[in-house]
Design an enzyme around this catalytic site. Sequence first.
Site, mmCIF file in Angstrom:
data_model
loop_
_atom_site.group_PDB
_atom_site.id
_atom_site.type_symbol
_atom_site.label_atom_id
_atom_site.label_comp_id
_atom_site.label_asym_id
_atom_site.label_seq_id
_atom_site.Cartn_x
_atom_site.Cartn_y
_atom_site.Cartn_z
ATOM 1 N N GLY A 4 2.472 2.090 10.744
ATOM 2 C CA GLY A 4 3.296 3.302 10.570
ATOM 3 C C GLY A 4 3.981 3.596 12.264
ATOM 4 N N GLU A 21 -5.471 -5.360 10.714
ATOM 5 C CA GLU A 21 -4.456 -4.238 10.856
ATOM 6 C C GLU A 21 -4.866 -3.451 12.001
ATOM 7 O OE1 GLU A 21 -2.539 -3.023 6.952
ATOM 8 O OE2 GLU A 21 -4.126 -1.800 7.062
ATOM 9 N N HIS A 71 -9.506 0.902 5.013
ATOM 10 C CA HIS A 71 -8.320 1.143 5.706
ATOM 11 C C HIS A 71 -8.458 2.175 7.083
ATOM 12 C CE1 HIS A 71 -4.310 2.390 6.725
ATOM 13 N NE2 HIS A 71 -3.830 1.078 6.007
ATOM 14 N N SER A 80 3.283 -2.348 10.470
ATOM 15 C CA SER A 80 4.810 -2.286 10.796
ATOM 16 C C SER A 80 5.380 -3.793 10.394
ATOM 17 C CB SER A 80 4.969 -2.050 11.944
ATOM 18 O OG SER A 80 4.744 -0.885 12.407
ATOM 19 N N ASN A 98 0.720 -1.253 0.072
ATOM 20 C CA ASN A 98 -0.125 0.000 -0.081
ATOM 21 C C ASN A 98 0.815 1.361 -0.082
ATOM 22 O OD1 ASN A 98 -1.684 2.029 0.724
ATOM 23 N ND2 ASN A 98 -2.399 1.171 2.670
ATOM 24 N N GLU A 132 -6.943 4.421 7.769
ATOM 25 C CA GLU A 132 -6.696 5.866 7.916
ATOM 26 C C GLU A 132 -8.054 6.459 7.140
ATOM 27 O OE1 GLU A 132 -3.114 5.527 5.566
ATOM 28 O OE2 GLU A 132 -1.957 5.020 7.592
ATOM 29 N N LYS A 138 0.346 4.215 -0.297
ATOM 30 C CA LYS A 138 -0.467 5.512 0.594
ATOM 31 C C LYS A 138 -0.205 6.686 -0.571
ATOM 32 C CE LYS A 138 -0.124 3.287 4.834
ATOM 33 N NZ LYS A 138 -0.160 3.310 6.192
HETATM 34 P P1 PGA Z 1 2.679 0.160 7.715
HETATM 35 O O1 PGA Z 1 1.444 0.288 7.073
HETATM 36 O O2 PGA Z 1 3.233 -1.096 7.202
HETATM 37 O O3 PGA Z 1 3.468 1.246 7.391
HETATM 38 O O4 PGA Z 1 2.574 0.092 9.324
HETATM 39 C C1 PGA Z 1 0.600 -0.599 6.948
HETATM 40 C C2 PGA Z 1 -0.707 -0.324 6.430
HETATM 41 O O5 PGA Z 1 -1.180 1.055 6.587
HETATM 42 O O6 PGA Z 1 -1.484 -0.957 5.511
#
Ligand code: PGA
Length: 257
Positions: A178, A172, A104, A210, A18, A106, A20
Site C-alpha cells: 500500500g 509481501e 496477512h 504495490s 485482495n 495487516e 481488503k
Molecule cells: P497492495 O497490497 O497491492 O495495495 O500493496 C498488497 C496486499 O496487501 O496484499
Amino acid sequence: MTAVKLRAMSRNRLVVGNWKMHGSRAANKALLDALLAGLGGADGVECAVCPPFPYLQQVSERLKGSALACGAQNVSEHEQGAFTGEVSAAMLAEFGCRYVIVGHSERRQLYGESDARVAAKFAAAQRAGLTPILCVGETLEEREAGKTEDVVARQLDAVAIDPNARAVLAYEPVWAIGTGRNATPQQAQAVHAFLRKKLAPGTRILYGGSVKAQNAAALFAMPDIDGGLIGGASLAAQDFIGIVKAATTAASERTGT
Ligand code: PGA
C-alpha cells in the site's frame, strides 16, 4: 531444457486480488462484470478475488462457471463454537471459496496474529479443502537490520507445509504494501529463491506489495515469482486485467509457447 526451467513450468501462474475492506453490492457487481468481460480465458494463469465475508455469496455466484475463483481474506482456526465474530473454513468452502489468505501482515500487525495462530488457521483451511495463501514478509526496520531471511524463515517454519497438500506462499514485504514502493524484481527474486529452497518444487510463491500493471511484467519475469497478491490495483478492473495479462505473457515465456 534445464531442470530448473522444467520445474518452473509445472507451476501455473496465479494472480489473486485482495479487496481488503472495500466494496458494496453495486461496486462489486460493476467490478466483476468488467473483470469477466476483460479477462476472457487468461491462458496458463489462474485468477481469484478475495472479497470481504458478507460478499462471498454475491461474488461466488457471479463467478460460477468462470475462470475466476473466489477466496476469503481470513479464517478462524476453530471448526465451530463460541467464537463471536469468527468464520470457519467449512463455511468459506460452503460459500464457494477455493482460497483463503492467512497471516496477512495487516492481520499480524493490527490484530496481533502470532505465528502459532497463523499456523493453526493454515491447518484449518487445509482440513476444509481450501488452499491457504500464507503471507510472510519483513518490516523496513527488519530489512535494514539485515533480518529479512530470518523473519520470513521464522514465519514459514511456524507453518509445517505438507509438500503433498495444496498451499500457496506469498512474499509481501510490509514496507511495500500500500505504499506505492514495490520491491525491485531483484529484491523479490532473492527472497523467493531463499523461500523456494524450503518448499516442494511445485509450490507457488506470489509476490505482493504495490504490484501495478506497470511493474508486474518485470516482477513476473523472475524465475521464482509465480504470480501476485494484489491489493489496491485489484479494485480497478483495468489495472487487475493488466496485471493478469502480464502474468499470461510471463507464463508463455516460461513455457516457450
Ligand atoms: P497492495 O497490497 O497491492 O495495495 O500493496 C498488497 C496486499 O496487501 O496484499
